[in-house]
Design a protein around this motif. Structure first.
Motif, PDB file in Angstrom:
ATOM      1  N   VAL A   1       0.851  -1.191   0.000  1.00 39.85           N
ATOM      2  CA  VAL A   1       0.000   0.000   0.000  1.00 39.85           C
ATOM      3  C   VAL A   1       0.886   1.240   0.000  1.00 39.85           C
ATOM      4  O   VAL A   1       1.766   1.397   0.858  1.00 39.85           O
ATOM      5  N   ARG A   2       0.682   2.105  -0.951  1.00 36.77           N
ATOM      6  CA  ARG A   2       1.487   3.316  -1.065  1.00 36.77           C
ATOM      7  C   ARG A   2       0.954   4.404  -0.131  1.00 36.77           C
ATOM      8  O   ARG A   2      -0.090   4.243   0.516  1.00 36.77           O
ATOM      9  N   ASP A   3       1.688   5.536  -0.083  1.00 38.34           N
ATOM     10  CA  ASP A   3       1.323   6.615   0.834  1.00 38.34           C
ATOM     11  C   ASP A   3      -0.040   7.214   0.522  1.00 38.34           C
ATOM     12  O   ASP A   3      -0.685   7.786   1.403  1.00 38.34           O
ATOM     13  N   ASP A   4      -0.472   7.131  -0.732  1.00 42.16           N
ATOM     14  CA  ASP A   4      -1.790   7.668  -1.074  1.00 42.16           C
ATOM     15  C   ASP A   4      -2.872   6.593  -0.971  1.00 42.16           C
ATOM     16  O   ASP A   4      -3.966   6.751  -1.548  1.00 42.16           O
ATOM     17  N   MET A   5      -2.557   5.481  -0.282  1.00 40.98           N
ATOM     18  CA  MET A   5      -3.504   4.385  -0.023  1.00 40.98           C
ATOM     19  C   MET A   5      -3.955   3.703  -1.318  1.00 40.98           C
ATOM     20  O   MET A   5      -5.112   3.306  -1.473  1.00 40.98           O
ATOM     21  N   THR A   6      -3.041   3.534  -2.278  1.00 40.84           N
ATOM     22  CA  THR A   6      -3.358   2.836  -3.521  1.00 40.84           C
ATOM     23  C   THR A   6      -2.351   1.725  -3.754  1.00 40.84           C
ATOM     24  O   THR A   6      -1.269   1.698  -3.153  1.00 40.84           O
ATOM     25  N   ILE A   7      -2.720   0.797  -4.630  1.00 42.33           N
ATOM     26  CA  ILE A   7      -1.818  -0.236  -5.112  1.00 42.33           C
ATOM     27  C   ILE A   7      -1.953  -0.301  -6.623  1.00 42.33           C
ATOM     28  O   ILE A   7      -2.920   0.229  -7.197  1.00 42.33           O
ATOM     29  N   THR A   8      -0.998  -0.936  -7.273  1.00 44.73           N
ATOM     30  CA  THR A   8      -1.081  -1.152  -8.715  1.00 44.73           C
ATOM     31  C   THR A   8      -1.018  -2.641  -8.989  1.00 44.73           C
ATOM     32  O   THR A   8      -0.380  -3.407  -8.249  1.00 44.73           O
ATOM     33  N   TYR A   9      -1.707  -3.066 -10.063  1.00 43.89           N
ATOM     34  CA  TYR A   9      -1.740  -4.485 -10.423  1.00 43.89           C
ATOM     35  C   TYR A   9      -1.860  -4.584 -11.932  1.00 43.89           C
ATOM     36  O   TYR A   9      -2.629  -3.839 -12.556  1.00 43.89           O
ATOM     37  N   SER A  10      -1.099  -5.512 -12.519  1.00 45.91           N
ATOM     38  CA  SER A  10      -1.081  -5.671 -13.969  1.00 45.91           C
ATOM     39  C   SER A  10      -1.661  -7.031 -14.339  1.00 45.91           C
ATOM     40  O   SER A  10      -1.350  -8.042 -13.705  1.00 45.91           O
ATOM     41  N   LEU A  11      -2.523  -7.040 -15.365  1.00 50.00           N
ATOM     42  CA  LEU A  11      -3.142  -8.276 -15.846  1.00 50.00           C
ATOM     43  C   LEU A  11      -3.087  -8.304 -17.361  1.00 50.00           C
ATOM     44  O   LEU A  11      -3.417  -7.311 -18.026  1.00 50.00           O
ATOM     45  N   LYS A  12      -2.653  -9.439 -17.895  1.00 48.42           N
ATOM     46  CA  LYS A  12      -2.541  -9.584 -19.332  1.00 48.42           C
ATOM     47  C   LYS A  12      -3.902  -9.374 -19.992  1.00 48.42           C
ATOM     48  O   LYS A  12      -4.895  -9.962 -19.604  1.00 48.42           O
ATOM     49  N   GLY A  13      -3.912  -8.509 -20.994  1.00 48.75           N
ATOM     50  CA  GLY A  13      -5.151  -8.199 -21.684  1.00 48.75           C
ATOM     51  C   GLY A  13      -5.861  -6.976 -21.141  1.00 48.75           C
ATOM     52  O   GLY A  13      -6.760  -6.432 -21.800  1.00 48.75           O
ATOM     53  N   PHE A  14      -5.482  -6.530 -19.935  1.00 43.52           N
ATOM     54  CA  PHE A  14      -6.125  -5.366 -19.334  1.00 43.52           C
ATOM     55  C   PHE A  14      -5.122  -4.286 -18.965  1.00 43.52           C
ATOM     56  O   PHE A  14      -5.514  -3.174 -18.639  1.00 43.52           O
ATOM     57  N   GLY A  15      -3.844  -4.601 -18.972  1.00 41.31           N
ATOM     58  CA  GLY A  15      -2.827  -3.627 -18.639  1.00 41.31           C
ATOM     59  C   GLY A  15      -2.703  -3.418 -17.136  1.00 41.31           C
ATOM     60  O   GLY A  15      -3.266  -4.154 -16.324  1.00 41.31           O
ATOM     61  N   ARG A  16      -1.947  -2.373 -16.770  1.00 39.02           N
ATOM     62  CA  ARG A  16      -1.715  -2.048 -15.361  1.00 39.02           C
ATOM     63  C   ARG A  16      -2.721  -0.976 -14.920  1.00 39.02           C
ATOM     64  O   ARG A  16      -2.919   0.022 -15.595  1.00 39.02           O
ATOM     65  N   HIS A  17      -3.306  -1.215 -13.760  1.00 35.03           N
ATOM     66  CA  HIS A  17      -4.298  -0.297 -13.221  1.00 35.03           C
ATOM     67  C   HIS A  17      -3.943   0.060 -11.783  1.00 35.03           C
ATOM     68  O   HIS A  17      -3.217  -0.668 -11.094  1.00 35.03           O
ATOM     69  N   THR A  18      -4.487   1.205 -11.341  1.00 36.63           N
ATOM     70  CA  THR A  18      -4.336   1.652  -9.956  1.00 36.63           C
ATOM     71  C   THR A  18      -5.642   1.397  -9.214  1.00 36.63           C
ATOM     72  O   THR A  18      -6.731   1.644  -9.766  1.00 36.63           O
ATOM     73  N   TYR A  19      -5.535   0.939  -7.973  1.00 35.41           N
ATOM     74  CA  TYR A  19      -6.716   0.610  -7.180  1.00 35.41           C
ATOM     75  C   TYR A  19      -6.654   1.358  -5.852  1.00 35.41           C
ATOM     76  O   TYR A  19      -5.628   1.338  -5.163  1.00 35.41           O
ATOM     77  N   ASP A  20      -7.743   2.035  -5.512  1.00 31.82           N
ATOM     78  CA  ASP A  20      -7.819   2.866  -4.315  1.00 31.82           C
ATOM     79  C   ASP A  20      -8.327   2.020  -3.151  1.00 31.82           C
ATOM     80  O   ASP A  20      -9.433   1.460  -3.214  1.00 31.82           O
ATOM     81  N   LEU A  21      -7.524   1.909  -2.076  1.00 28.19           N
ATOM     82  CA  LEU A  21      -7.883   1.077  -0.917  1.00 28.19           C
ATOM     83  C   LEU A  21      -8.196   1.919   0.318  1.00 28.19           C
ATOM     84  O   LEU A  21      -8.214   1.404   1.427  1.00 28.19           O
ATOM     85  N   ARG A  22      -8.468   3.224   0.118  1.00 27.12           N
ATOM     86  CA  ARG A  22      -8.630   4.109   1.281  1.00 27.12           C
ATOM     87  C   ARG A  22      -9.826   3.707   2.149  1.00 27.12           C
ATOM     88  O   ARG A  22      -9.840   4.003   3.346  1.00 27.12           O
ATOM     89  N   TYR A  23     -10.822   3.055   1.576  1.00 23.27           N
ATOM     90  CA  TYR A  23     -12.029   2.739   2.344  1.00 23.27           C
ATOM     91  C   TYR A  23     -12.023   1.318   2.915  1.00 23.27           C
ATOM     92  O   TYR A  23     -13.008   0.887   3.495  1.00 23.27           O
ATOM     93  N   ILE A  24     -10.924   0.596   2.729  1.00 26.15           N
ATOM     94  CA  ILE A  24     -10.801  -0.731   3.347  1.00 26.15           C
ATOM     95  C   ILE A  24     -10.272  -0.541   4.756  1.00 26.15           C
ATOM     96  O   ILE A  24      -9.176  -0.012   4.945  1.00 26.15           O
TER      97      ILE A  24
END
Length: 582
Positions: A372-395
């Motif tokens: 988890v980064r300082d802005d409460m996000t993570i990144t994840y890459s999936l073949k066919g969809f590329g790399r995306h950022t995901y916001d985890l601030r509400y978990i």
């Protein structure tokens, strides 16, 4: 009918003659009738009883009693059952087992003679084994089976692979494997086409009975073909072939391909519960076993009259037959066609499968760890969809630098499932959508400079820190008071009183110890610090003359007293004056 009437006449005549026969004359009459009727003597007496004849003999006193011990019967059953082949063929008759027991001295002991008594015939032994429930014919029946049900379509699928024994694929196309050429006693012919054999995979839906068939050419059953069959069975195939989607449970045998990492990892990622039955219990997936028989008898029987040149042609023909069979064949259990019963599935019950490409990616995809980064996000890459950022601030429970387990959600890709642990150590899965990014690469939900400012919600650590500060931590540092009114020395306890320990004197005489003299500079420094203005250069000259080898430390106090004493009594000027007079 005439034969039956003739037999009845013969039996009635025999009954009359037996009633009038003298003692000892019945045996020959009964034997003659047995030969005429081609039956045993006992059967003749049973048929005579049907026409009302009674021999008048009293039944034996031990009639109905079994003269064979239960232990003898079970030992004989063990011999016969142990010699049975895996195919189920019985290789040891009861008569042979009886002789083995007799030669080993197994049997009942006669109380009068002390000899071991065994039944004289295998027929008697067979009756005893049936009485005790250990007859070979009873042992091969297996356990009684129970009934299982599925609440709706796609609740449980069954899958099975079987070798297509009729056809193989040499260079000339699919051909019939003639029984006289390819059978178990001609191993070389079978080995020659081993890598060209065709395997048949069948998938069935337990609720409706709908089936899916796929043919592959391979040297044997393997995990890649199994997984690919499941992926294709889950895909939609048009309105005329409705069965599709992801099952919630999959029942299969314990073969190496089924329990391989590729297969189990794919099913885990697709959230399919794997059910594996015990070896030898083929009845557990009897539906797919019966489906294999249906395909073999109702479809493959047609192939002898068709010219199939490739696996693709074979699959096309199988698909055409399958669509017809699922649409029109009436299932014996529910009395409807398989397609009509499968179409009772509801929207909540139908889990749509992702694309073929994503399914294949899920075969080898493992859950990954993300920080988890300082802005409460993570990144994840999936073949066919590329790399995306995901916001985890509400978990709840997350703070920056914490690691989480992330995995693509196969039903909502590119959304991911983030797994965290709650306060009880239980896993909680959160489905998180990717952050929307603008054309310029900014987050779409970010505040616009000069118009607004958005602050991230407090994390657990933030809230805890505020509680601690509210308890007086910052103010306590200034006032000297601990937070919450705590006594910071409360944990300190007085040491207990210890009993002194005896020791031994080193034997050194302190009076004989000598301290080395001080240098003139060191002594001058000490004296100057003590006498202040009374110290002069003449005093230093006197000190060096008075103590040419150094100043003894014990004389420092005496010298300081002389220098600071009354002027008429100062020893140093007197000495200096005397020396000057001389």
């Amino acid at each position: 009918m005439n034969a039956n009437l003739g037999e009845l006449d013969l039996l009635r005549d025999l009954a009359a003659r037996l009633a009038a026969a003298p003692h000892g004359g019945r045996t020959a009459m009964v034997d003659a009738a047995a030969q005429t009727l081609r039956v045993s003597r006992q059967e003749v007496y049973r048929r005579l009883a049907a026409v009302g004849f009674s021999s008048g003999r009293k039944p034996r006193a031990d009639r109905g009693r079994c003269m064979v011990d239960e232990d003898v019967a079970k030992r004989a059953a063990a011999l016969v059952q142990g010699a049975r082949r895996k195919s189920g063929k019985k290789t040891m008759p009861l008569s042979e087992a009886l002789e083995i027991l007799r030669e080993n001295g197994v049997g009942q002991v006669d109380q009068e003679t002390g000899e071991v008594v065994l039944p004289q015939s295998s027929t008697t032994l067979s009756r005893a084994m049936r009485k005790y429930g250990c007859h070979p014919a009873m042992l091969v029946q297996g356990k009684p089976h129970s009934h299982m049900q599925s609440p709706h379509p796609n609740w449980c699928w069954q899958i099975d692979a079987s070798l297509c024994v009729l056809f193989y694929l040499p260079k000339g196309g699919l051909q019939v494997m003639e029984e006289g050429v390819f059978y178990k006693n001609k191993i070389k012919n079978l080995e020659r086409v081993a890598r060209e054999r065709v395997w048949r995979y069948v998938v069935t839906d337990h609720y409706s009975g709908a089936l899916y068939v796929r043919y592959v050419q391979a040297a044997g059953e393997n995990a890649e073909n199994l997984v690919e069959t499941l992926i294709l069975a889950m895909q939609p195939r048009g309105m005329e072939d409705p069965m599709h989607g992801v099952t919630r449970n999959l029942l299969m045998d314990i073969g190496s391909a089924n329990t391989s990492y590729l297969c189990l990892n794919f099913l885990k990622n697709m959230k399919v519960n794997v059910l594996v039955h015990k070896p030898g219990n083929s009845r557990a997936k009897g539906q797919v076993e019966q489906a294999q028989n249906l395909v073999e008898t109702q479809f493959e029987g047609r192939l002898a009259y068709m010219r199939i040149q490739s696996i693709e042609e074979l699959q096309a023909a199988a698909d055409k037959w399958r669509r017809h069979f699922n649409a029109w064949a009436v299932h014996s259990r529910h009395g409807r066609s398989r397609n009509s019963m499968w179409l009772t599935i509801t929207e909540e019950q139908l889990r749509l499968a992702p694309s073929v490409e994503l399914c294949r990616e899920l075969v080898v995809t493992k859950p990954a760890q993300a920080t988890v980064r300082d802005d409460m996000t993570i990144t994840y890459s999936l073949k066919g969809f590329g790399r995306h950022t995901y916001d985890l601030r509400y978990i709840p429970g997350l703070v920056p630098k914490m690691k989480v387990v992330v995995m693509v959600n196969p039903y909502r890709a590119p959304a991911v499932d983030v797994t965290t642990l709650n306060e009880r150590g239980e896993e909680t899965v959160w489905t998180v959508e990717p952050v929307e990014i603008t054309e310029a690469g900014f987050r779409a939900d970010a505040a616009v400079i000069g118009q607004a400012h958005k602050t991230l919600p407090d994390t657990v650590a933030d809230r805890t820190l505020k509680e601690i500060e509210a308890a007086g931590v910052v103010a306590g540092r200034q006032s000297g008071e601990a937070p919450y009114g705590l006594d910071v020395l409360a944990d300190l306890r007085e040491a207990p009183a210890y009993i002194p320990r005896r020791g031994r004197d080193l034997g050194l005489d302190a009076a004989r110890r000598e301290i080395p003299p001080m240098s003139h500079v060191e002594a001058a420094r000490l004296l100057k610090a003590r006498v202040g203005a009374a110290w002069t250069s003449e005093t230093y000259a006197w000190l060096t003359q008075r103590y040419p080898d150094g100043v003894p430390p014990e004389d420092i106090d005496t010298i300081a007293a002389q220098l600071t004493g009354p002027a008429p009594h100062k020893a140093v000027p007197l000495r200096l004056a005397t020396q000057g007079g001389l």
